[in-house]
Design a protein around this motif. Structure first.
Motif, PDB file in Angstrom:
ATOM      1  N   THR A 132     -17.092 -30.718  32.548  1.00 37.50           N
ATOM      2  CA  THR A 132     -17.749 -31.857  31.891  1.00 37.50           C
ATOM      3  C   THR A 132     -18.971 -31.403  31.081  1.00 37.50           C
ATOM      4  N   GLY A 133     -19.352 -30.145  31.231  1.00 39.79           N
ATOM      5  CA  GLY A 133     -20.457 -29.615  30.437  1.00 39.79           C
ATOM      6  C   GLY A 133     -20.008 -29.105  29.073  1.00 39.79           C
ATOM      7  N   ALA A 134     -18.693 -29.040  28.868  1.00 44.40           N
ATOM      8  CA  ALA A 134     -18.176 -28.576  27.575  1.00 44.40           C
ATOM      9  C   ALA A 134     -18.229 -29.725  26.581  1.00 44.40           C
ATOM     10  N   ALA A 135     -18.760 -29.458  25.392  1.00 52.81           N
ATOM     11  CA  ALA A 135     -18.830 -30.506  24.362  1.00 52.81           C
ATOM     12  C   ALA A 135     -17.427 -30.874  23.897  1.00 52.81           C
ATOM     13  N   ALA A 136     -16.530 -29.898  23.955  1.00 53.09           N
ATOM     14  CA  ALA A 136     -15.159 -30.117  23.485  1.00 53.09           C
ATOM     15  C   ALA A 136     -14.215 -29.273  24.328  1.00 53.09           C
ATOM     16  N   VAL A 137     -12.977 -29.714  24.445  1.00 56.05           N
ATOM     17  CA  VAL A 137     -11.965 -28.870  25.086  1.00 56.05           C
ATOM     18  C   VAL A 137     -11.800 -27.588  24.264  1.00 56.05           C
ATOM     19  N   GLY A 138     -12.082 -27.695  22.954  1.00 50.04           N
ATOM     20  CA  GLY A 138     -12.019 -26.509  22.097  1.00 50.04           C
ATOM     21  C   GLY A 138     -12.881 -25.355  22.614  1.00 50.04           C
ATOM     22  N   GLU A 139     -14.035 -25.659  23.223  1.00 52.28           N
ATOM     23  CA  GLU A 139     -14.869 -24.594  23.811  1.00 52.28           C
ATOM     24  C   GLU A 139     -14.121 -23.883  24.935  1.00 52.28           C
ATOM     25  N   MET A 140     -13.395 -24.680  25.717  1.00 48.74           N
ATOM     26  CA  MET A 140     -12.675 -24.130  26.871  1.00 48.74           C
ATOM     27  C   MET A 140     -11.475 -23.296  26.409  1.00 48.74           C
ATOM     28  N   ILE A 141     -10.763 -23.798  25.395  1.00 52.68           N
ATOM     29  CA  ILE A 141      -9.613 -23.055  24.866  1.00 52.68           C
ATOM     30  C   ILE A 141     -10.094 -21.733  24.261  1.00 52.68           C
ATOM     31  N   PHE A 142     -11.262 -21.781  23.624  1.00 50.26           N
ATOM     32  CA  PHE A 142     -11.857 -20.560  23.071  1.00 50.26           C
ATOM     33  C   PHE A 142     -12.033 -19.514  24.183  1.00 50.26           C
ATOM     34  N   PRO A 154      -6.959 -16.793  11.498  1.00 56.00           N
ATOM     35  CA  PRO A 154      -7.788 -17.828  10.859  1.00 56.00           C
ATOM     36  C   PRO A 154      -7.330 -19.237  11.231  1.00 56.00           C
ATOM     37  N   ASP A 155      -6.030 -19.445  11.437  1.00 57.22           N
ATOM     38  CA  ASP A 155      -5.547 -20.781  11.828  1.00 57.22           C
ATOM     39  C   ASP A 155      -6.121 -21.196  13.186  1.00 57.22           C
ATOM     40  N   ILE A 156      -6.093 -20.294  14.145  1.00 54.28           N
ATOM     41  CA  ILE A 156      -6.667 -20.600  15.467  1.00 54.28           C
ATOM     42  C   ILE A 156      -8.160 -20.884  15.321  1.00 54.28           C
ATOM     43  N   ALA A 157      -8.843 -20.048  14.529  1.00 55.11           N
ATOM     44  CA  ALA A 157     -10.290 -20.208  14.353  1.00 55.11           C
ATOM     45  C   ALA A 157     -10.615 -21.566  13.712  1.00 55.11           C
ATOM     46  N   ASN A 158      -9.849 -21.959  12.695  1.00 54.43           N
ATOM     47  CA  ASN A 158     -10.099 -23.248  12.038  1.00 54.43           C
ATOM     48  C   ASN A 158      -9.833 -24.416  12.988  1.00 54.43           C
ATOM     49  N   CYS A 159      -8.770 -24.314  13.784  1.00 55.18           N
ATOM     50  CA  CYS A 159      -8.451 -25.394  14.731  1.00 55.18           C
ATOM     51  C   CYS A 159      -9.558 -25.551  15.770  1.00 55.18           C
ATOM     52  N   LEU A 160     -10.064 -24.437  16.289  1.00 54.10           N
ATOM     53  CA  LEU A 160     -11.109 -24.528  17.315  1.00 54.10           C
ATOM     54  C   LEU A 160     -12.446 -24.932  16.706  1.00 54.10           C
ATOM     55  N   TYR A 161     -12.709 -24.504  15.477  1.00 53.21           N
ATOM     56  CA  TYR A 161     -13.929 -24.954  14.808  1.00 53.21           C
ATOM     57  C   TYR A 161     -13.902 -26.468  14.645  1.00 53.21           C
ATOM     58  N   LEU A 162     -12.759 -26.990  14.186  1.00 49.72           N
ATOM     59  CA  LEU A 162     -12.633 -28.447  14.034  1.00 49.72           C
ATOM     60  C   LEU A 162     -12.860 -29.138  15.384  1.00 49.72           C
ATOM     61  N   ALA A 163     -12.259 -28.586  16.445  1.00 49.33           N
ATOM     62  CA  ALA A 163     -12.354 -29.215  17.770  1.00 49.33           C
ATOM     63  C   ALA A 163     -13.815 -29.384  18.183  1.00 49.33           C
ATOM     64  N   VAL A 164     -14.615 -28.315  18.069  1.00 50.79           N
ATOM     65  CA  VAL A 164     -16.010 -28.414  18.514  1.00 50.79           C
ATOM     66  C   VAL A 164     -16.840 -29.223  17.532  1.00 50.79           C
ATOM     67  N   MET A 165     -16.534 -29.111  16.244  1.00 54.72           N
ATOM     68  CA  MET A 165     -17.278 -29.909  15.258  1.00 54.72           C
ATOM     69  C   MET A 165     -17.038 -31.408  15.488  1.00 54.72           C
ATOM     70  N   ALA A 166     -15.786 -31.777  15.682  1.00 50.89           N
ATOM     71  CA  ALA A 166     -15.447 -33.204  15.790  1.00 50.89           C
ATOM     72  C   ALA A 166     -16.041 -33.822  17.052  1.00 50.89           C
ATOM     73  N   ASP A 167     -15.872 -33.160  18.198  1.00 55.57           N
ATOM     74  CA  ASP A 167     -16.319 -33.775  19.447  1.00 55.57           C
ATOM     75  C   ASP A 167     -17.827 -33.715  19.641  1.00 55.57           C
ATOM     76  N   SER A 168     -18.510 -32.842  18.892  1.00 53.47           N
ATOM     77  CA  SER A 168     -19.973 -32.800  19.007  1.00 53.47           C
ATOM     78  C   SER A 168     -20.631 -33.623  17.900  1.00 53.47           C
ATOM     79  N   GLY A 169     -19.822 -34.360  17.106  1.00 55.78           N
ATOM     80  CA  GLY A 169     -20.382 -35.130  15.998  1.00 55.78           C
ATOM     81  C   GLY A 169     -21.091 -34.208  15.019  1.00 55.78           C
ATOM     82  N   SER A 170     -20.424 -33.103  14.683  1.00 57.75           N
ATOM     83  CA  SER A 170     -21.031 -32.075  13.825  1.00 57.75           C
ATOM     84  C   SER A 170     -22.331 -31.556  14.424  1.00 57.75           C
ATOM     85  N   PHE A 171     -22.254 -31.232  15.711  1.00 58.96           N
ATOM     86  CA  PHE A 171     -23.344 -30.531  16.403  1.00 58.96           C
ATOM     87  C   PHE A 171     -24.613 -31.357  16.491  1.00 58.96           C
ATOM     88  N   LYS A 172     -24.447 -32.681  16.622  1.00 59.06           N
ATOM     89  CA  LYS A 172     -25.662 -33.494  16.758  1.00 59.06           C
ATOM     90  C   LYS A 172     -25.631 -34.422  17.957  1.00 59.06           C
TER      91      LYS A 172
END
Ligand SMILES: [Mn+2]
Length: 338
Positions: A132-142, A154-172
């Motif tokens: 529950t401390g992970a901002a996104a499941v993307g952090e865990m998959i990483f 690059p496809d994996i990197a883009n997918c995980l970047y999107l995952a953390v960006m989206a669930d953190s509201g663009s890191f805010k």
């Protein structure tokens, strides 16, 4: 009972998930209905990663794939029908708080791995890694793909970047941690393109989406002196706006961003009768608790529920629970902002 396992326990679960993946060959990866960027990005990244390990992987979603996610690399790998001939040894759930979150008539087969970050997760799997401390499941998959020694395309990197960006509201959002930035940094180092992902995800709205958004924003209801903001999207509005696929993403979050608003609620009328609602909070109220009382769940400051029935009755039921949660704060002394 606590939903917050120790850091040590989380390490154990993470290792068990890695061992289960190493020890099997046939995988089915699922996520929740109406997948968001974290869910779909995590599903695809994990699928591509396991395939790079030589595993046989099918990725399934009940959909729909929202317009803002149609740019995702690897989307053509996602199936919307379950192939009855495919016999997975392992079903991996991503970003699902409960067993039925994939929707439809989905039933898992084989060993069930539960990888999630929702505080409301009910630990339905054979192995439950719920951070529950992970901002996104993307952090865990990483972390998981690194544990497994998977080289990032690059496809994996883009997918995980999107995952953390989206669930953190663009890191805010309040869930954003140093770890969130570290994962984003590493994804960029390994080929993710933040400008491209950001533009595709945020700046590709259809006119119909803006029409719906405009209607909602011009019919906002405020209660508790402006601390509660709620609105609704009727089926009639969805019909005028080209269907639910044009639902404005993040609108309930924008409602919360209004000065003075502590809780925002956006209620969507369901075609099948009843409503689903998105709830957001600035942290002064636990909206996951409200959602749980309504049969849903989520995070303390972002949650949702889905209730079948008569729309007007369901809407009142949702608002009643929200008002009940906010009521005590009306009379209590609130500390001065500092
Ligand atoms: Mn998520």
């Amino acid at each position: 009972m606590t939903n917050s396992p120790s850091a040590n326990d989380l390490q154990v679960r993470r290792r068990q998930i890695g061992e289960a993946i190493r020890g099997h060959r046939f995988f089915l990866i699922v996520g929740h209905t109406r997948p968001d960027g974290d869910c779909l990005g995590s599903q695809i990244a994990l699928g591509l990663g396991l395939r790079a390990m030589g595993k046989t992987v099918r990725i399934w979603t009940a959909g729909p794939i929202l317009p803002s996610l149609r740019f995702l690399p690897g989307l053509d790998q996602i199936e919307s029908e379950i192939d009855p001939a495919f016999e997975p040894e392992v079903t991996i759930y991503c970003d699902c708080g409960g067993l039925t979150r994939p929707g439809g008539d989905f039933e898992p087969r084989g060993l069930v791995l539960n990888i999630d970050h929702h505080i409301s997760n009910d630990h339905f799997g054979d192995i439950n890694w719920v951070d529950t401390g992970a901002a996104a499941v993307g952090e865990m998959i990483f972390d998981l793909l690194n544990d497994l020694g998977v080289p990032f395309s690059p496809d994996i990197a883009n997918c995980l970047y999107l995952a953390v960006m989206a669930d953190s509201g663009s890191f805010k959002y309040g869930n954003t941690t140093l770890r969130t930035f570290e994962v984003a940094t590493e994804c960029v180092r390994r080929g993710a393109n933040p400008a491209w992902v950001g533009e595709e995800f945020y700046d590709s709205l259809s006119r119909d989406t803006l029409l719906i958004k405009g209607q909602v924003l011009s019919h906002l209801h405020f209660e508790f002196g402006g601390r509660l903001c709620w609105s609704e999207i009727s089926q009639e509005l969805y019909e005028r706006g080209g269907g639910e696929i044009n639902e404005p993403e993040g609108l309930v979050g924008e409602m919360r961003s209004i000065e003075g608003v502590e809780v925002s609620v956006l209620i969507h009328e369901l075609a099948e009768g009843g409503a689903r609602a998105g709830l957001r909070s600035r942290g002064t109220h636990r909206v996951d608790r409200i959602a749980e009382r309504l049969g849903g769940g989520g995070h303390p400051s972002a949650a949702g529920c889905y209730i079948l029935g008569d729309f007007a009755e369901v809407r009142e039921r949702i608002l009643r629970e929200v008002r009940a949660e906010m009521m005590p704060a009306v009379t209590s002394q609130r500390p001065a902002a500092g």
